[in-house]
Scaffold this active site. Sequence first.
Site, PDB file in Angstrom:
ATOM      1  N   SER A   1      14.944 -17.648  34.024  1.00 36.94           N
ATOM      2  CA  SER A   1      15.932 -17.887  35.086  1.00 36.94           C
ATOM      3  C   SER A   1      17.300 -17.918  34.432  1.00 36.94           C
ATOM      4  CB  SER A   1      15.708 -19.239  35.764  1.00 36.94           C
ATOM      5  OG  SER A   1      14.413 -19.338  36.290  1.00 36.94           O
TER       6      SER A   1
ATOM      7  N   LEU B   1      23.466 -11.592  37.735  1.00 34.07           N
ATOM      8  CA  LEU B   1      23.386 -11.450  36.284  1.00 34.07           C
ATOM      9  C   LEU B   1      24.398 -10.402  35.795  1.00 34.07           C
ATOM     10  CD1 LEU B   1      21.842 -12.428  33.855  1.00 34.07           C
ATOM     11  CD2 LEU B   1      19.995 -10.851  34.421  1.00 34.07           C
TER      12      LEU B   1
ATOM     13  N   LEU C   1      19.866   3.977  43.200  1.00 30.78           N
ATOM     14  CA  LEU C   1      18.919   4.452  42.169  1.00 30.78           C
ATOM     15  C   LEU C   1      18.049   5.609  42.652  1.00 30.78           C
ATOM     16  CD1 LEU C   1      17.678   1.003  40.758  1.00 30.78           C
ATOM     17  CD2 LEU C   1      19.109   2.657  39.535  1.00 30.78           C
TER      18      LEU C   1
ATOM     19  N   TYR D   1       7.079  -7.668  43.651  1.00 29.02           N
ATOM     20  CA  TYR D   1       8.238  -7.661  42.745  1.00 29.02           C
ATOM     21  C   TYR D   1       7.775  -7.724  41.278  1.00 29.02           C
ATOM     22  CZ  TYR D   1      12.025  -9.823  40.080  1.00 29.02           C
ATOM     23  OH  TYR D   1      12.941 -10.129  39.106  1.00 29.02           O
TER      24      TYR D   1
ATOM     25  N   HIS E   1       7.919 -12.828  36.266  1.00 27.27           N
ATOM     26  CA  HIS E   1       6.969 -12.629  37.366  1.00 27.27           C
ATOM     27  C   HIS E   1       5.982 -11.484  37.104  1.00 27.27           C
ATOM     28  CE1 HIS E   1       8.799 -15.870  39.461  1.00 27.27           C
ATOM     29  NE2 HIS E   1       9.983 -15.361  39.164  1.00 27.27           N
TER      30      HIS E   1
ATOM     31  N   ASP F   1      26.352   0.218  40.645  1.00 25.36           N
ATOM     32  CA  ASP F   1      25.629  -0.587  41.634  1.00 25.36           C
ATOM     33  C   ASP F   1      25.670   0.172  42.957  1.00 25.36           C
ATOM     34  OD1 ASP F   1      24.818  -3.878  41.566  1.00 25.36           O
ATOM     35  OD2 ASP F   1      24.946  -2.943  43.557  1.00 25.36           O
TER      36      ASP F   1
HETATM   37  P1  NAI Z   1      20.802  -9.547  42.026  1.00 22.12           P
HETATM   38  O1  NAI Z   1      19.949  -9.325  43.233  1.00 22.12           O
HETATM   39  O2  NAI Z   1      21.908 -10.524  42.109  1.00 22.12           O
HETATM   40  O3  NAI Z   1      21.402  -8.158  41.536  1.00 22.12           O
HETATM   41  C1  NAI Z   1      20.717  -6.935  41.624  1.00 22.12           C
HETATM   42  C2  NAI Z   1      21.741  -5.847  41.848  1.00 22.12           C
HETATM   43  O4  NAI Z   1      21.037  -4.606  41.957  1.00 22.12           O
HETATM   44  C3  NAI Z   1      22.531  -6.025  43.147  1.00 22.12           C
HETATM   45  O5  NAI Z   1      23.914  -6.014  42.908  1.00 22.12           O
HETATM   46  C4  NAI Z   1      22.091  -4.871  44.015  1.00 22.12           C
HETATM   47  O6  NAI Z   1      23.143  -4.338  44.842  1.00 22.12           O
HETATM   48  C5  NAI Z   1      21.651  -3.843  42.977  1.00 22.12           C
HETATM   49  N1  NAI Z   1      20.662  -2.912  43.533  1.00 22.12           N
HETATM   50  C6  NAI Z   1      19.550  -3.217  44.244  1.00 22.12           C
HETATM   51  N2  NAI Z   1      18.921  -2.091  44.622  1.00 22.12           N
HETATM   52  C7  NAI Z   1      19.644  -1.060  44.124  1.00 22.12           C
HETATM   53  C8  NAI Z   1      19.505   0.346  44.199  1.00 22.12           C
HETATM   54  N3  NAI Z   1      18.492   0.920  44.848  1.00 22.12           N
HETATM   55  N4  NAI Z   1      20.427   1.105  43.573  1.00 22.12           N
HETATM   56  C9  NAI Z   1      21.467   0.535  42.900  1.00 22.12           C
HETATM   57  N5  NAI Z   1      21.680  -0.787  42.831  1.00 22.12           N
HETATM   58  C10 NAI Z   1      20.752  -1.586  43.427  1.00 22.12           C
HETATM   59  O7  NAI Z   1      19.781  -9.934  40.845  1.00 22.12           O
HETATM   60  P2  NAI Z   1      20.122 -10.613  39.458  1.00 22.12           P
HETATM   61  O8  NAI Z   1      19.719 -12.027  39.523  1.00 22.12           O
HETATM   62  O9  NAI Z   1      21.480 -10.251  39.034  1.00 22.12           O
HETATM   63  O10 NAI Z   1      19.053  -9.896  38.513  1.00 22.12           O
HETATM   64  C11 NAI Z   1      19.364  -8.692  37.840  1.00 22.12           C
HETATM   65  C12 NAI Z   1      18.085  -8.080  37.297  1.00 22.12           C
HETATM   66  O11 NAI Z   1      17.454  -8.992  36.423  1.00 22.12           O
HETATM   67  C13 NAI Z   1      17.060  -7.729  38.375  1.00 22.12           C
HETATM   68  O12 NAI Z   1      16.389  -6.535  38.013  1.00 22.12           O
HETATM   69  C14 NAI Z   1      16.102  -8.895  38.336  1.00 22.12           C
HETATM   70  O13 NAI Z   1      14.820  -8.503  38.762  1.00 22.12           O
HETATM   71  C15 NAI Z   1      16.126  -9.252  36.867  1.00 22.12           C
HETATM   72  N6  NAI Z   1      15.829 -10.660  36.632  1.00 22.12           N
HETATM   73  C16 NAI Z   1      16.770 -11.603  36.908  1.00 22.12           C
HETATM   74  C17 NAI Z   1      16.498 -12.927  36.680  1.00 22.12           C
HETATM   75  C18 NAI Z   1      17.554 -13.986  36.854  1.00 22.12           C
HETATM   76  O14 NAI Z   1      17.279 -15.129  36.500  1.00 22.12           O
HETATM   77  N7  NAI Z   1      18.725 -13.688  37.384  1.00 22.12           N
HETATM   78  C19 NAI Z   1      15.175 -13.355  36.196  1.00 22.12           C
HETATM   79  C20 NAI Z   1      14.259 -12.272  35.943  1.00 22.12           C
HETATM   80  C21 NAI Z   1      14.589 -10.979  36.157  1.00 22.12           C
HETATM   81  C1  15L Z   2      13.353 -13.593  38.856  1.00 22.66           C
HETATM   82  O1  15L Z   2      12.715 -12.620  38.469  1.00 22.66           O
HETATM   83  C2  15L Z   2      14.412 -13.483  39.888  1.00 22.66           C
HETATM   84  O2  15L Z   2      15.085 -12.249  39.836  1.00 22.66           O
HETATM   85  C3  15L Z   2      15.413 -14.618  39.803  1.00 22.66           C
HETATM   86  O3  15L Z   2      16.204 -14.611  40.979  1.00 22.66           O
HETATM   87  C4  15L Z   2      14.702 -15.949  39.654  1.00 22.66           C
HETATM   88  O4  15L Z   2      13.940 -16.175  40.795  1.00 22.66           O
HETATM   89  C5  15L Z   2      13.810 -15.936  38.441  1.00 22.66           C
HETATM   90  O5  15L Z   2      12.951 -14.813  38.436  1.00 22.66           O
HETATM   91  C6  15L Z   2      12.946 -17.194  38.312  1.00 22.66           C
HETATM   92  O6  15L Z   2      11.753 -17.061  38.064  1.00 22.66           O
HETATM   93  O7  15L Z   2      13.488 -18.289  38.412  1.00 22.66           O
END
Ligand code: NAI
Ligand code: 15L
Length: 269
Positions: A167, A16, A50, A138, A111, A35
């Site tokens: 998503s 994202l 973090l 989570y 979630h 990151d």
């Molecule tokens: P992703 O897993 O691709 O990216 C998460 C990033 O956070 C990674 O680049 C990782 O290196 C970084 N990260 C993890 N732990 C860390 C730490 N301790 N310190 C610093 N950086 C850290 O996930 P995505 O899909 O990009 O999601 C981004 C955010 O949005 C997350 O918080 C996720 O829970 C939330 N989210 C995403 C959804 C989606 O559809 N992509 C749906 C719902 C929530």
């Molecule tokens: C989330 O919270 C996850 O970060 C993402 O990878 C997807 O699984 C999304 O929900 C989903 O519900 O599809």
Amino acid sequence: MPAPRTVLLTGAAGGLGTLMRGLLPDYGYELRLLDVRPIEGEPDAVVADLVDKEALREAVRGVDAIIHLAGISLEAPFEKILRSNIEGTYNLYEAAREEGVGRIVFASSNHAVGFTPRPQGDDPLIPIDAPRRPDTFYGLSKSFGEDLAQLYWDKFGLETVSVRIGSCFPEPTSVRMLSVWMSPADGARLLHAALTAEGVGHTVVYGSSANTRLWWDLTSARSLGYEPQDDSEPYAEKLIAEQGDLDPDNIAHAYLGGHFVSDPPIWPY
Ligand code: NAI
Ligand code: 15L
């Protein structure tokens, strides 16, 4: 609050984060990236965990707002979730409070309410004040993040928009996603609205496109000025032909959280 210009984007290396790095500059933002992983082609990005409070304090200094995406984004052992998502989010809020940052947009997740039965037939859309029902550790960490945001608003006046993202991927890849998909362009629209709306206090919104098969109520998101432009429906015929329609007897089709409700969660979702 004056419109924010300089915004810290945590989790900028992730899926994202990468999509939003491409889209948000068009809204006029100057992004500071953070990151735990280095980002190719972004030598100025802050590489920090973090859990590193000093690094966070430095990273938030001088920004107008924060978009907090960093963290574990799927189910994981509780200890890992505790470290990155719970302690990590607390550390970021503390750094923001200490440095006087006025607003955070928090990437919550569907979630946090994943065990809510999905609407069937003529059932009403799920309201934003439906009780939280996390489907995973989570999801529990996102529930914590929303409560943390409420505390920091009530006690310290730090504003947050918690976006329960469905998503957000370039295209929906499952029949469930036809209901919860948020196109990247709508994601950027919603983040922009969350950064610029006046007087949000702590506002919780569902984050998705205006999908024909929507499961939840987008009223609170629209109250920020968000006007979704996309709909997953053009993908429906192909996905249903490949995967079949939602089956009410399949537990992974019965709740908002999809396969996350299984023990253990089944991938892909
Ligand atoms: P992703 O897993 O691709 O990216 C998460 C990033 O956070 C990674 O680049 C990782 O290196 C970084 N990260 C993890 N732990 C860390 C730490 N301790 N310190 C610093 N950086 C850290 O996930 P995505 O899909 O990009 O999601 C981004 C955010 O949005 C997350 O918080 C996720 O829970 C939330 N989210 C995403 C959804 C989606 O559809 N992509 C749906 C719902 C929530
Ligand atoms: C989330 O919270 C996850 O970060 C993402 O990878 C997807 O699984 C999304 O929900 C989903 O519900 O599809």
